[in-house]
Design a protein around this motif. Structure first.
Motif, short mmCIF file in Angstrom:
data_model
loop_
_atom_site.label_atom_id
_atom_site.label_comp_id
_atom_site.label_asym_id
_atom_site.label_seq_id
_atom_site.Cartn_x
_atom_site.Cartn_y
_atom_site.Cartn_z
N PRO A 251 -11.18 6.79 5.01
CA PRO A 251 -9.85 6.51 4.69
C PRO A 251 -9.42 5.43 4.18
N GLU A 252 -8.50 5.21 3.34
CA GLU A 252 -7.79 3.92 2.93
C GLU A 252 -6.75 3.47 3.88
N ILE A 253 -6.46 4.50 4.61
CA ILE A 253 -5.10 4.15 5.52
C ILE A 253 -5.40 5.40 6.84
N LEU A 254 -5.46 4.68 8.03
CA LEU A 254 -5.63 5.40 9.17
C LEU A 254 -4.33 5.33 10.04
N LYS B 102 0.79 -1.17 -0.10
CA LYS B 102 0.03 0.14 0.16
C LYS B 102 0.86 1.23 0.06
N ILE B 103 1.97 1.31 0.97
CA ILE B 103 2.83 2.45 0.83
C ILE B 103 4.33 1.90 0.87
N GLN B 104 4.90 2.68 -0.05
CA GLN B 104 6.54 2.14 -0.13
C GLN B 104 7.29 3.46 0.39
N VAL B 105 8.05 3.29 1.22
CA VAL B 105 8.88 4.26 1.79
C VAL B 105 10.26 4.07 1.28
N SER B 106 10.78 5.00 0.51
CA SER B 106 12.27 4.84 0.10
C SER B 106 13.17 5.80 0.40
N THR C 296 -5.72 0.01 5.79
CA THR C 296 -4.37 0.00 6.36
C THR C 296 -4.31 0.79 7.69
N ILE C 297 -3.83 0.29 8.62
CA ILE C 297 -3.49 1.02 9.80
C ILE C 297 -2.16 1.23 10.12
N LEU C 298 -1.68 2.45 10.57
CA LEU C 298 -0.38 2.75 11.08
C LEU C 298 -0.60 3.11 12.49
N LEU C 299 0.05 2.48 13.36
CA LEU C 299 -0.12 2.56 14.76
C LEU C 299 0.96 2.86 15.40
N TYR D 132 1.95 -2.88 3.87
CA TYR D 132 0.89 -3.84 3.01
C TYR D 132 -0.43 -3.54 3.53
N GLU D 133 -1.39 -3.80 2.30
CA GLU D 133 -2.66 -3.32 2.54
C GLU D 133 -3.33 -4.22 3.48
N ASN D 134 -4.29 -3.49 4.33
CA ASN D 134 -5.08 -4.19 5.39
C ASN D 134 -4.23 -4.83 6.38
N GLU D 135 -3.11 -4.38 6.65
CA GLU D 135 -2.47 -4.83 7.86
C GLU D 135 -2.45 -3.37 8.88
N ILE D 136 -2.19 -4.05 10.24
CA ILE D 136 -1.91 -2.86 11.26
C ILE D 136 -0.18 -3.11 11.28
#
Lengths: 243, 251
Positions: free
Chosen positions: B165-168, B4-8, B197-200, B28-32
């Protein structure tokens, strides 16, 4: 005598003195107001000069307030503080705000009265706007800066556009502080105007009777205006307290 | 798993201070994804880069790339649209000077939604997801800023969910919330994972252990390690500093 007693007695004496002055003023001034001269602008005394000025000041004041709020929001929300535009405008405003008010009066008299063909209304308007605008812009800028960055971030994070953030978040948060700054600017202007009016009438007009100046009457009006300003300010603060 | 997100090689400077030292990882999509680490390790900065609110801090520079669904976020011209794709919950509740209803309906309205019935449905759903509906359903017109700290934080979560949102991104969301409510919100997050997708970001390592599929450990602007949560919280993570942090030897 204990220090606390000394302070208490001093406060009591000062309060008594102020109360006496107010009582004297009202006893002298009420008759003037009651005589129906309150709305008679033809009387050439300090009160009528003041009343005439106030009549002209109100529309000018509203325009100046809206203009100054717009400029402050433009500076704080649309320009980067490091940009040359911001630096030039902000510094000019700071210089104008630091000029003593009396100089504006002299400037108004000299430039707008003697050197131009403007009518009396424009003379008043331009002098007044020059006097008030820098102060209200600066106070509005301070109010806007006082809104926590987290409010903006929270709103922007929801996908809000700049205009949404300004109208729905920054302005409501800053509103009471903006109004406080504007009221202070108005009070300052009123106070200076009152002094100038009194001195002007005293020096320019020969007294025809015992007390043609009706200074107590003018003071009552100024006090009532200050009271109204204070009540309005408190009301707005109470209505716009978001926390 | 779809990225889902690629940080480089992401580097961030606040003036002369470097906050992120060239970090790279995928979400990755739909992961925490739990992001843990002590203060000043760059966790919040990372979230602010992703939703592009870092742009409001003057004197910051961003190098490297962050791709969302394969598109560099800094090449996206509609930044408001981008932010609507990413929900953000800040550590302390930020009360917007609006009613409870308007707080939640604010984002859908700015996106152009006007129908009352649709807004009503969104407000109720989001407040329920944030475990706040039962407490405020009878006073939706009262000011959001008059709620208690914990309620305001749940209102913030409801607001972040309101634009679907797609990402939280959750940045220390439980600081101002009591433990019982925290557990209720955590249950909600587990169900939300199917939708987004969740970034916690959290200082509570046990929270990351409870919720995250994978966990990243950051320290002083570096990404020390990212792996499955089971591995990070085992006795043998790849880095000794990760082990020391999660066992409470520092931080």
């Amino acid at each position: 005598m204990k220090r606390s007693e000394l302070i208490f007695q001093s406060i009591a004496l000062i309060t008594l003195a102020v109360a006496f002055i107010l009582f004297w003023n009202f006893s002298k001034g009420v008759s003037f107001v009651e005589n129906g001269t309150l709305f008679d602008a033809t009387v050439t005394d300090s009160y009528s000069v003041l009343q005439e000025n106030l009549n002209r000041m109100i529309p000018i004041l509203l325009g100046a307030i809206l203009f100054s709020v717009a400029i402050a929001f433009y500076l704080e929300e649309y320009l980067a503080r490091t940009s040359w535009k911001y630096q030039i405008i902000a510094r000019q405003i700071a210089i104008l705000a630091s000029i003593p008010s009396l100089l504006y009066g002299i400037l108004g008299t000299y430039f707008f009265v003697f050197k131009t063909e403007f009518g009396s209304f424009f003379t008043h308007a331009l002098t007044f706007v020059l006097l008030v605008l820098p102060i209200t812009i600066q106070s509005t800028q301070r109010a806007i800066r006082g809104v926590d960055i987290s409010v903006r971030e929270a709103a922007y994070a929801l996908g809000a556009k700049r205009r949404h953030v300004i109208v729905h978040h920054v302005f409501p948060h800053a509103f009471s502080t903006i109004m406080a700054g504007i009221f202070i600017a108005i009070s300052r202007t009123l106070a200076i105007s009152a002094l100038i009016i009194v001195v002007y009438v005293w020096t320019e007009h020969t007294p025809q009777s015992g007390d043609p100046f009706h200074i107590p009457g003018s003071v009552i009006v100024l006090l009532l205006l200050s009271l109204l300003s204070s009540v309005l300010s408190s009301f707005l603060e109470a209505k716009t307290n978001w926390s | 798993m779809k990225t889902k997100i690629q940080v480089s090689d992401l580097k961030v400077h606040y003036g002369n201070i470097q906050a992120l030292n060239g970090i790279s990882f995928d979400v990755y999509e739909n992961e925490i994804l739990g992001i843990i680490g002590p203060a000043q390790s760059g966790k919040t900065t990372l979230l602010k880069v992703i939703n592009r609110t870092l742009e409001f801090a003057q004197g910051t520079t961003v190098e490297g790339s962050v791709q969302l669904d394969g598109v560099d976020i800094y090449s996206i011209r509609d930044v408001h649209g981008l932010r609507r794709r990413i929900g953000m919950v800040l550590p302390l509740p930020v009360g917007l000077p609006l009613s409870i209803y308007d707080n939640v309906a604010f984002a859908p309205r700015t996106a152009g939604m006007r129908k009352k019935a649709e807004l009503d449905e969104i407000v109720e759903r989001c407040l329920q997801q944030a475990a706040l509906w039962d407490e405020v359903k009878d006073r939706l017109d009262s000011l959001g800023t008059k709620l208690s700290g914990g309620q305001q934080q749940r209102l913030t979560i409801a607001r972040a969910l309101s634009h679907q949102p797609e990402i939280l991104c959750l940045d220390e969301f439980s600081i101002a919330v009591d433990p019982i409510t925290t557990m209720r919100i955590e249950d909600v997050l587990k169900t939300l994972k199917d939708e987004m997708t969740i970034l916690l970001v959290t200082n509570l390592v046990q929270q990351a252990k409870r919720l995250a599929n994978r966990t990243a450990f950051m320290l002083n602007g570096d990404l020390i390690e990212i792996d499955d949560t089971d591995v990070i919280f085992s006795d043998n993570p790849a880095s000794q500093s990760t082990f020391d942090y999660i066992t409470g030897n520092f931080g």
